[in-house]
Design a protein around this motif. Structure first.
Motif, PDB file in Angstrom:
ATOM      1  N   ASP B  97       6.959   0.923  -7.530  1.00 14.60           N
ATOM      2  CA  ASP B  97       6.730  -0.522  -7.618  1.00 14.60           C
ATOM      3  C   ASP B  97       5.235  -0.815  -7.766  1.00 14.60           C
ATOM      4  OD1 ASP B  97       6.758  -3.366  -5.510  1.00 14.60           O
ATOM      5  OD2 ASP B  97       7.716  -3.254  -7.479  1.00 14.60           O
ATOM      6  N   TYR B  98       4.425  -0.076  -7.015  1.00 17.69           N
ATOM      7  CA  TYR B  98       2.966  -0.224  -7.069  1.00 17.69           C
ATOM      8  C   TYR B  98       2.483   0.053  -8.485  1.00 17.69           C
ATOM      9  CZ  TYR B  98      -1.890   0.456  -5.322  1.00 17.69           C
ATOM     10  OH  TYR B  98      -3.234   0.371  -5.061  1.00 17.69           O
ATOM     11  N   SER B  99       2.942   1.173  -9.031  1.00 21.59           N
ATOM     12  CA  SER B  99       2.528   1.541 -10.383  1.00 21.59           C
ATOM     13  C   SER B  99       2.988   0.493 -11.376  1.00 21.59           C
ATOM     14  CB  SER B  99       3.110   2.904 -10.761  1.00 21.59           C
ATOM     15  OG  SER B  99       2.754   3.880  -9.825  1.00 21.59           O
ATOM     16  N   LEU B 102       0.845  -2.635 -11.159  1.00 25.09           N
ATOM     17  CA  LEU B 102      -0.479  -2.457 -11.760  1.00 25.09           C
ATOM     18  C   LEU B 102      -0.395  -2.320 -13.279  1.00 25.09           C
ATOM     19  CD1 LEU B 102      -2.307  -0.016  -9.313  1.00 25.09           C
ATOM     20  CD2 LEU B 102      -2.666  -2.459  -9.617  1.00 25.09           C
TER      21      LEU B 102
END
Lengths: 1094, 299
Positions: B97-99, B102
């Protein structure tokens, strides 16, 4: 453009990762436990210091102070750890290749970490909030929670994160960065402390930030700027971290914004720091200027103000004033100009004399009026001025570095305010110079400052709306104005205006008032059910006090006025009066928060459950009330100056100055020292006997330090020299005691006090009555008081006492046992000597002192003194007052007192022949010129650099646990000496430190050499007996005609004895005895040697 | 999608050339970058994904200079580094999710769907709530490729992706990459495991000591070794002697003796037969004959 989405994403995941860190979780758990325990202690335990919760905002303040220190350290670890992870490229490369700018990334990381810690701070604050809500006698003030969160937590975290990130980005080594940061934290906590008014205190651990419900923060703009400094620095360093980041940037605009932001915030930080420092340095320069001006304009002949008519209008944070004065020239000389001191913050608008405009100059705080006044003439001067007073003029005699330094109170540093000028509160005390005072104040040539002046006052005050005005005398209301006329001449006037509530009662024609802020009434709710009893308690306490002092309270009113928590009063050398005890009033800090005795409910609870279970609550309340007024207004704390000690003391709510300091002026023309001398003597009538004497007096205490000063300086010189100002109080003490004992001696012990008391009453409200008193003494007792005063002030010659032929025995008088102690005292000095003798009766806690006997000895005179008591004494105590003796007070143990059936005993003082010196032995003591110490050359030590050539004290006490590394003279009753019981001692070592006695002998021959050996408690208790005794050896080397001999002596075995070192042949002037510090003992002592011819 | 690398140099300490005059053209599909350890593969990869700047030279991606258009280029990139470790405290789906966030997926619902789909594709859906630090080696590597692919990048760079994986995982990995290589994208696979390239790449380059030793198809390099790869049965004593004389690719103990495959233009004194070369044979042959880098085999 800066993407807040990216920023938020990074922040969100940083927070998640941080919250899952076991390090943070353990820290949070420990912090919670510690703070819970702390709050339990503060809120629930009866014995917890009141200062922690006496003000409602102190509880969140204390909680955050504790938490903030720990979190600063933890934040350093976590911040560097996060940056270290970034250094591990394998983890962050997958993030670095994403399309986000370096600024978004770094700011996201900072914000993510900040969020977590700030959240933790909020949770921590819930703890004191909950405890306050559930605890009965604690008051909630939500403002404190928000205030300290913003002032303490946010700037600290922002700064420490910024600094940690920046250093990691720059140095790229976590170990080094941790070392630097932790070292910095330790440095700021333990060393930098209050330097430059706490500029290094990024944690706000020390900067005084107590909140008052009267006025808020003491210096809010300064505190806000201080915290803004660290916010700016933190932001600047985050910007710089962005620039240092080892990732190829993708946004030139973000890059340049980071540069600009870094420089901008750095610039703001530098500006704020410079401003902060400038305020501190300019304060010092300003005060030095005021002192220099006082020197410049110092006059011996001063005008005197006979009457004041003061008009004050309170306008927000300023005042407008008109001061009308009737000014007299009481001197025999013409005055060419009239000089007054007035607060430098005021702008002088007009000066009129007898209604006509008149020329004047104002130079800082001095008003120089062009007016000639002939001897005996008077004139009416009116000054119109306005503005906001400047506190920097207060206490010019207090060292600049101490003036505003926060006072330690448990966890807090208390700010110091000397006046208040806000729209909601006003307080002016005389120290502020809020109305013109004739002459100049403290300066290097005038350490005593302003002379006392009794004048008639009338004060008219137009306050802000709904404010109560308080001042000396009864208040009359004239529309919106308050008018005060004390009705008697006063030495000074003060004014306080605030929203006060009043409670009062009248006892024996004195009206006692309590003024407090609404909601701050800590008395009525608790004492209401014993209200009927209170007048009798006051009557008893006051009656006892008046009886002890032999004086009646001279006013019709006495008020206890609650003032803001930050109010501070310094003590003074030349009077026992101070700004916290003004005429007819004492100023008590907000909610009496710093007084444990004001914790009434808890004290009651404690007593009901423990010590006074059998008493009723009403009885205990009455006792608590009595103790409260007794301890705060009667006994108080030691008035004398204490700022040369670690902490100066505030409070000073003792009522005593109202009895004498504000009603009498014993000043002698050139020197006002008679005021403190007589004030202290009168005051001592009410204090309990000094038990400190019971402990013996080894070492260098206040009396010894005072006498060491008097060895080289006369009293008058000391009073005129600001270099000795900090010790002057001790000198005044012993010189004062000396003076009183002298007067008592001439007047007879029983006559002096009644005479003095009558004089005090008769001379009330008159100026400079000291000379009148001395003349009276001279005429009544036919004493050459001028000669004695002259010697007392100007002589440098001190008495010196030797004590011989000590004897103690018991005998029977009318079939009852009595105990006798006798001693011969010889004054071998050149000054007139006074000694006080008494005996300690009983042991330890149950001991008491016998009646004191005073003996006067002229130079060269010997007297034998006998004292007799009905119970077995344990010690004879001799206080030499002003003398060359060290220690000043000697204790002679009285043990195994045997009966003398033939003795008659009885009290006596007989002059005797001085004892013969005895020619057989030649003694060289360490005080003699033929003793010297040999110190090897040594490398400059870091300690010497840090100490910066500060001079060592000539004498110290003995310190067995940290002996000095070089020979140091020390005082101890077990050391040898005729007048000075001293020896040189040093840490044991390998023999590089040596001491040498060169014994002068005229005739060659065989001599027995003896050394005076006392371990004086210098060797630790263990190791006694057996083979361990070898470790306590001193090695004396005797240089004689046949060579050298080294004689070991076990110091452990001797407690002040002459020990034989053998017989040797010496030619004339060849006898040398040496001792070195080579020993396995902890210390080596070089005291005295004796040669006895055989 | 085309990548042109032109005269690329990366110099350390003024005299050490990690890359020297590297020029390559890479089109759509799987491109293999082969070479021994220290050849400069990772350096080239890191320059390609904008983690590092070259000392000189030029790289264009779809006509855009890689360093002048870093922001746009990074939007196209998916990268799986060699030794990939995670934010171990984040869950599998959180890290993805972070990737994804971003990468520009701002819509929460869309992002969630993409994450779930990707987890399915890489076979990690069942482990979505497990902390990344608790995944097995293969699962971590799958997560790595998942984060590289989450934003549907046009340029995928994987550096030594199958090192340490068991055969199942390795095959799975290759299949995954092959599946997506058909679309309009460039996948650069940097490895020293020849089999990874032979099974997936249609183009390749061989790097040695910072220089491009070969660029072409796997078949081209294999052809170079035709007639030079031998299989021979040897005694133990003969084996020792052969090892000193020729690059040995493999040795297998058989009933008759050691079955040895080696590279030689001409095998003198030993009864061997020529065999059909594969990419690995060709790689050894090329390294020995063309580059004079004698490889010692210790099997």
């Amino acid at each position: 453009m800066f993407s807040f989405k990216n920023f938020n994403t990074v922040a969100r995941f940083e927070s998640k990762t941080l919250m899952r860190s076991w390090f943070l979780r353990i820290f949070a758990i420990i912090a919670f436990i510690v703070l819970i325990f702390f709050n339990i202690l503060v809120s629930q335990q009866d014995f917890s210091p009141r200062v922690l919760r006496g003000l409602p905002t102190n509880i969140p303040y204390a909680s955050l102070l504790i938490f903030n220190v720990i979190q600063a350290v933890i934040a350093v670890f976590l911040a560097t750890d996060f940056m270290k992870r970034d250094k591990k490229q394998d983890t962050t490369e997958v993030i670095y290749v994403r399309s986000l700018s370096n600024a978004e990334y770094i700011w996201g990381k900072v914000f993510g970490n900040l969020k977590v810690f700030l959240g933790l701070n909020v949770l921590i604050l819930l703890i004191p909030l909950i405890f306050t809500l559930v605890t009965q006698d604690m008051t909630l003030n939500l403002l404190g929670y928000g205030l300290y969160f913003l002032l303490i937590s946010l700037p600290t975290l922002l700064f420490i994160f910024g600094l940690s990130f920046f250093l990691m980005a720059w140095l790229r080594n976590q170990a080094i960065v941790l070392l630097v940061l932790l070292g910095y934290i330790a440095l700021t906590l333990f060393y930098l402390d209050d330097k430059l008014y706490y500029i290094f205190d990024y944690m706000s651990f020390n900067i005084p930030m107590i909140w008052s419900e009267f006025i808020g923060l003491a210096d809010s703009s300064r505190i806000i700027m201080h915290r803004a400094l660290y916010v700016s620095l933190g932001i600047a360093m985050v910007f710089l971290t962005v620039l240092l980041m080892k990732r190829l940037r993708q946004s030139n605009s973000a890059y340049w914004i980071s540069w600009t932001g870094g420089i901008l915030f750095l610039g703001i930080a530098v500006f704020l720091a410079a401003n902060h420092i400038e305020k501190e340095t300019s304060m010092r320069q300003f005060r030095n200027k005021l002192i220099a001006l006082n020197d410049q304009y110092l006059q011996n002949n001063l005008p005197r103000v006979r009457e004041y008519d003061l008009d004050l209008v309170h306008k927000g944070d300023k005042v407008q004033m008109v001061a009308e004065m009737e000014v007299l020239n009481p001197t025999g000389e013409k005055l060419d100009s009239l000089i007054f001191s007035l607060n430098p913050g005021f702008k002088l608008n007009r000066c009129t004399i007898d209604g006509q405009e008149n020329g004047y100059r104002k130079d800082h705080h001095l008003v120089i009026i062009d007016k000639t006044l002939k001897p005996g003439d008077s004139t009416n001067i009116t000054l119109h001025y306005a503005g906001r007073p400047d506190e920097r003029v207060c206490y010019l005699d207090v060292p600049n570095r101490l003036l505003f330094r926060g006072e330690h109170m448990i966890l807090f540093r208390m700010p110091k305010k000397f006046s208040f000028t806000t729209p909601g509160y006003l307080m002016f005390t005389p120290e502020l110079l809020w109305y013109p005072v004739a002459g100049t104040g403290f300066s290097t040539k005038n350490v005593a400052g302003f002379r006392k002046n009794f004048a008639e006052y009338q004060l008219t005050v137009e306050p802000a709306k709904n404010m109560t005005v308080l001042s000396q005398g009864k208040a009359e209301r004239e529309n919106e104005k308050w008018v005060f006329e004390p009705g008697k001449p006063m030495t000074c006037m003060s004014v306080i205006a605030g929203k006060y509530q009043r409670d009062s009662l009248t006892v024996d024609n004195i009206t006692y008032n309590i003024y407090h802020k609404a909601g701050h009434d800590i008395y009525n709710p608790f004492f209401n059910d014993i209200r009927d009893t209170i007048p009798s308690i006051i009557k008893t306490v006051m009656g006892n006090y008046e009886s002890d002092l032999h004086l009646e309270y001279p006013f019709e009113n006495f008020s206890i006025i609650e003032v803001p928590a930050q109010f501070h009063a310094y003590k003074k050398n030349f009077t026992l009066a101070n700004e916290a005890t003004l005429p007819q009033m004492v100023l008590m800090k907000e909610r009496a928060f710093s007084l444990d005795g004001a914790d009434f409910p808890r004290s009651l609870r404690r007593r009901l459950t423990r010590s006074d279970r059998d008493r009723s609550a009403e009885d205990i309340k009455a006792e608590l009330f009595r103790q409260f007024i007794q301890s705060n207004f009667i006994e108080g704390e030691d008035f004398r100056r204490g700022w040369f000690r670690a902490e100066d003391i505030s409070g000073n709510t003792k009522i005593f100055p109202n009895f004498i300091s504000y009603t009498n002026d014993f000043g002698v023309k050139e020197l006002p020292v008679m005021n403190p001398v007589l004030e202290r003597y009168i005051e001592s009538r009410s204090t309990e006997e000094d038990r400190s004497r019971f402990l013996g007096n080894d070492g260098v205490g206040e009396e010894e330090r005072a006498n060491l000063l008097l060895k080289n300086n006369s009293f008058a010189e000391l009073m005129s020299d600001t270099a000795h100002f900090v010790r002057l109080s001790d000198v005044i003490d012993i010189k004062g005691s000396y003076f009183i004992d002298l007067m008592k001696h001439f007047s007879g012990n029983f006559d002096f006090d009644p005479v003095l008391d009558s004089f005090i009453v008769a001379s009330r409200y008159q100026n400079n009555t000291g000379e009148i008193f001395l003349d009276y003494m001279k005429n009544r007792y036919n004493v050459n008081t001028e000669k004695y005063m002259n010697d007392w002030l100007y002589s440098k010659q001190l008495p010196a006492f030797e004590f011989t032929d000590m004897d103690a025995y018991s005998y029977y008088e009318k079939e009852r046992p009595r105990y006798q102690a006798e001693i011969t005292i010889t004054n071998t000095g050149k000054g007139l000597g006074i000694v006080n003798l008494n005996m300690r009766i009983g042991r330890r806690r149950n001991s008491s002192l016998s009646e004191e006997k005073t003996v006067i000895l002229d130079p060269g005179q010997s007297k034998r003194i006998g004292l007799s008591v009905g119970e077995e004494p344990s010690m004879l105590i001799v206080n030499t007052l002003v003398s060359s003796n060290l220690p000043s007070t000697l204790n002679f143990p009285l043990q195994d007192i045997k009966e003398d059936k033939d003795a008659n005993g009885g009290e006596f003082i007989r002059e005797v022949e001085p004892p013969s010196s005895g020619d057989e032995a030649i003694i060289v003591d360490n005080e003699d010129p033929s003793f010297r110490v040999l110190v090897p050359e040594k490398a400059i030590k870091l300690r010497d650099l840090i100490q910066n050539n500060q001079s060592r004290e000539e004498y110290t006490g003995v310190n067995p646990w940290r002996p000095p590394e070089e020979w140091q003279k020390a005082i101890h009753s077990k050391f040898y000496g005729e007048v000075k019981l001293s020896a040189n001692y040093v840490r044991a070592g390998n023999g590089e430190q040596k001491a040498l006695w060169m014994v002068p002998i005229k005739d060659g021959g065989y001599y027995e050499v003896q050394a005076y050996v006392s371990d004086a408690g210098l060797q630790p208790q263990w190791g006694r007996g057996g083979e361990n005794n070898e470790e306590k050896l001193y090695h004396y080397k005797i240089f004689h005609d046949s060579g050298e001999e080294v004689i070991p002596v076990n110091a452990r075995n001797y407690e002040g004895d002459w020990v034989s070192l053998g017989e040797y042949y010496f030619s004339p002037d060849s006898a040398k005895i040496q001792i070195s510090n080579q020993s396995k003992a902890r210390t080596v002592v070089a005291d005295a040697v004796k040669l006895i011819q055989k | 999608m085309e990548i042109h690398i032109d005269q690329l140099n990366k110099v350390y300490n003024k005299d050490f050339y990690a890359l020297k005059d590297v020029s390559l053209s890479i089109g759509n599909g799987m491109f293999g970058l082969l070479g021994p350890n220290g050849a400069g593969k990772s350096t080239l990869m890191r320059i390609l994904v904008t983690l590092m700047k070259p000392t000189s030279g030029k790289i264009t991606v779809d006509g855009k200079n890689i360093h002048k258009h870093r922001k746009e280029i990074r939007k196209m990139i998916g990268y799986l580094p060699q030794d990939f470790r995670f934010f171990s405290k984040l869950k599998t789906w959180e890290f993805l999710d972070y990737s994804a966030a971003l990468s520009g997926m701002t819509n929460n619902k869309q992002r969630k769907e993409a994450v779930d789909q990707m987890l399915e594709d890489v076979g990690l859906f069942d482990a979505r709530d497990r902390q990344a630090g608790k995944l097995s080696g293969g699962m971590k590597r799958r997560l790595g490729i998942a984060q590289a692919l989450i934003n549907d990048p046009k340029l995928i760079v994987v550096d030594e992706p199958t090192t340490g994986l068991d055969p199942d995982e390795r095959i799975r990995f290759r299949n995954l990459l092959s599946k997506i290589s058909g679309e309009e994208r460039v996948i650069i696979l940097s490895t020293h495991i020849v089999a990874d390239i032979s099974s997936t790449c249609n183009q390749m380059a061989l790097l040695s000591q910072g220089e491009v030793a070969f660029q072409g198809t796997p078949e081209d390099i294999t052809e170079k070794a035709r007639g030079s790869v031998w299989k021979v049965i040897l005694t133990t004593r003969e084996l020792e002697k052969v090892k000193e004389e020729y690059p040995v690719i493999s040795t297998v103990m058989m009933e008759k003796g050691w079955e040895v495959i080696l590279v030689a233009d001409d095998l003198q004194g030993y009864p061997g037969e020529k065999i059909e070369p594969d990419l690995e044979h060709a790689y050894v042959y090329f390294m020995d004959k063309e580059l004079n880098e004698f490889m010692v085999s210790e099997y």
